[in-house]
Design an enzyme around this catalytic site. Structure first.
Site, PDB file in Angstrom:
ATOM      1  N   GLU A 124      -9.904  -0.691   4.897  1.00 15.69           N
ATOM      2  CA  GLU A 124     -10.559  -0.355   6.148  1.00 15.69           C
ATOM      3  C   GLU A 124     -11.880  -1.119   6.269  1.00 15.69           C
ATOM      4  O   GLU A 124     -12.355  -1.714   5.291  1.00 15.69           O
ATOM      5  CB  GLU A 124     -10.798   1.166   6.200  1.00 15.69           C
ATOM      6  CG  GLU A 124      -9.517   1.997   6.235  1.00 15.69           C
ATOM      7  CD  GLU A 124      -8.796   1.960   7.594  1.00 15.69           C
ATOM      8  OE1 GLU A 124      -8.870   0.950   8.316  1.00 15.69           O
ATOM      9  OE2 GLU A 124      -8.128   2.968   7.909  1.00 15.69           O
ATOM     10  N   ASP A 165      -8.252  -1.625  13.889  1.00 17.44           N
ATOM     11  CA  ASP A 165      -9.643  -1.735  13.428  1.00 17.44           C
ATOM     12  C   ASP A 165      -9.852  -2.951  12.516  1.00 17.44           C
ATOM     13  O   ASP A 165     -10.890  -3.081  11.877  1.00 17.44           O
ATOM     14  CB  ASP A 165     -10.092  -0.446  12.713  1.00 17.44           C
ATOM     15  CG  ASP A 165      -9.288  -0.157  11.450  1.00 17.44           C
ATOM     16  OD1 ASP A 165      -8.398  -0.971  11.089  1.00 17.44           O
ATOM     17  OD2 ASP A 165      -9.546   0.885  10.812  1.00 17.44           O
ATOM     18  N   HIS A 215      -8.015  -3.776   9.812  1.00 19.79           N
ATOM     19  CA  HIS A 215      -7.666  -3.654   8.385  1.00 19.79           C
ATOM     20  C   HIS A 215      -6.451  -4.515   8.033  1.00 19.79           C
ATOM     21  O   HIS A 215      -5.608  -4.806   8.872  1.00 19.79           O
ATOM     22  CB  HIS A 215      -7.449  -2.188   7.971  1.00 19.79           C
ATOM     23  CG  HIS A 215      -6.249  -1.495   8.543  1.00 19.79           C
ATOM     24  ND1 HIS A 215      -6.283  -0.218   9.056  1.00 19.79           N
ATOM     25  CD2 HIS A 215      -4.959  -1.875   8.659  1.00 19.79           C
ATOM     26  CE1 HIS A 215      -5.084   0.141   9.445  1.00 19.79           C
ATOM     27  NE2 HIS A 215      -4.252  -0.851   9.232  1.00 19.79           N
ATOM     28  N   ASP A 263       0.840  -1.200   0.000  1.00 22.25           N
ATOM     29  CA  ASP A 263       0.000   0.000   0.000  1.00 22.25           C
ATOM     30  C   ASP A 263       0.873   1.247   0.000  1.00 22.25           C
ATOM     31  O   ASP A 263       2.091   1.162   0.150  1.00 22.25           O
ATOM     32  CB  ASP A 263      -0.979  -0.007   1.193  1.00 22.25           C
ATOM     33  CG  ASP A 263      -0.346  -0.495   2.487  1.00 22.25           C
ATOM     34  OD1 ASP A 263       0.901  -0.528   2.579  1.00 22.25           O
ATOM     35  OD2 ASP A 263      -1.077  -0.844   3.414  1.00 22.25           O
TER      36      ASP A 263
HETATM   37  C1  F6R Z   1       1.126  -1.266   6.223  1.00 23.61           C
HETATM   38  C2  F6R Z   1      -0.196  -1.875   6.279  1.00 23.61           C
HETATM   39  C3  F6R Z   1      -1.033  -1.816   7.488  1.00 23.61           C
HETATM   40  C4  F6R Z   1      -0.257  -2.123   8.770  1.00 23.61           C
HETATM   41  C5  F6R Z   1      -1.166  -1.998   9.987  1.00 23.61           C
HETATM   42  C6  F6R Z   1      -0.435  -2.276  11.275  1.00 23.61           C
HETATM   43  O1  F6R Z   1       1.738  -1.489   4.962  1.00 23.61           O
HETATM   44  O2  F6R Z   1      -0.611  -2.412   5.310  1.00 23.61           O
HETATM   45  O3  F6R Z   1      -2.095  -2.715   7.366  1.00 23.61           O
HETATM   46  O4  F6R Z   1       0.255  -3.426   8.679  1.00 23.61           O
HETATM   47  O5  F6R Z   1      -1.703  -0.713  10.015  1.00 23.61           O
HETATM   48  O6  F6R Z   1       0.561  -1.307  11.465  1.00 23.61           O
HETATM   49  P1  F6R Z   1       1.632  -1.479  12.616  1.00 23.61           P
HETATM   50  O7  F6R Z   1       2.434  -2.666  12.267  1.00 23.61           O
HETATM   51  O8  F6R Z   1       2.457  -0.214  12.557  1.00 23.61           O
HETATM   52  O9  F6R Z   1       0.865  -1.636  13.868  1.00 23.61           O
END
Ligand code: F6R
Length: 260
Positions: free
Chosen positions: A143, A136, A138, A67
């Site tokens: 989302e 959440d 995702h 992403d």
């Molecule tokens: C990042 C991504 C997100 C993160 C998620 C958790 O490329 O795709 O889904 O994996 O927001 O983020 P952290 O690891 O910082 O808690």
């Protein structure tokens, strides 16, 4: 779905790095899908250590981004392209040419998303996609209420995700509202999905994704639809799993040659 409960983030990182290493020994030019954020860093560190110790040759590996923020200036240190180059591509000694990602600064964002889906398919598809999970629920930046069949496209971050990610920016207002993310349908096309979650803050999202119903409200629950999905969690992130003892016993009894 396999759930592996590990002692801590470092153990999770080592376990997943071993699995990536096994894949690269079988298929040296494997396409590895990588996530950003804090959670996967122990994986990248463990992988880099294997390479530096001479235990793994990654010279033909290819890396694909999951992403990207929309609207950050090119080269911004928190653009996910910059993060993946800094945390994965450079430490592994790979060339930027080995790296595939969507263009977050494209004028025509939809065209950039479609081009990225085509590029992933043209590269033969992702062999192993590493995922984190949002508080959440995702995956990528899909989302809650993202279509389970979605393709790479633009999404709007929830307030909760922007607050979670504010730690990477000088001020919360700097966190972009919009992102490009591989869709859930795109992610499900990878041959192996490996989700790592660490810390108490992820415990609810993990329990809903693993033990709740498949629902667009919890995008990570889509992993239940994948024939080869592995969820690696530390004790804190596993703390709300009803089947934790079963998952522990299953992994303890698993022959080592099977890997994850
Ligand atoms: C990042 C991504 C997100 C993160 C998620 C958790 O490329 O795709 O889904 O994996 O927001 O983020 P952290 O690891 O910082 O808690």
């Amino acid at each position: 779905m396999e759930v592996v409960i590990v002692k801590d983030a470092a153990a999770g990182g080592a376990l997943i790095a071993d699995s990536v290493a096994a894949l690269l020994r079988r298929r040296p030019d494997a396409l590895l899908g990588v996530a950003t954020g804090s959670t996967p860093l122990p994986v990248y560190r463990a992988l880099t250590a294997l390479v530096r110790a001479g235990a793994l040759d990654v010279s033909r590996a290819r890396i694909a981004q999951l992403d990207e923020y929309v609207g950050l200036p090119q080269g911004h240190p928190e653009s996910y392209r910059s993060v993946v180059l800094r945390e994965v591509v450079e430490p592994l000694g790979l060339d930027e040419a080995a790296f595939l990602g969507p263009d977050g600064s494209a004028e025509d964002v939809q065209a950039a998303c479609e081009a990225y889906d085509r590029a992933l398919a043209g590269a033969g598809g992702v062999d192993l996609q590493l995922l984190g999970i949002g508080t959440d629920g995702h995956i990528g930046f899909n989302e809650p209420c993202s279509s389970l069949a979605s393709r790479t496209r633009i999404k709007t971050l929830t307030r909760q995700t922007r607050e979670d990610n504010a730690r990477f920016f000088d001020s919360p207002d700097e966190v972009p509202h919009h992102v490009i993310t591989q869709g859930i349908g795109t992610i499900l096309e990878a041959r192996h999905l490996v989700l790592l979650a660490t810390g108490e803050g992820k415990a609810d999202a993990v329990a809903q994704a693993v033990e709740g119903p498949v629902a667009a409200l919890v995008p990570a629950s889509a992993l239940q639809l994948h024939p080869h999905a592995t969820v690696v969690v530390d004790e804190a992130a596993a703390s709300r799993l009803k089947l934790a003892d079963y998952f522990r016993a299953t992994f303890a009894a698993k022959p080592e040659w099977q890997g994850i």
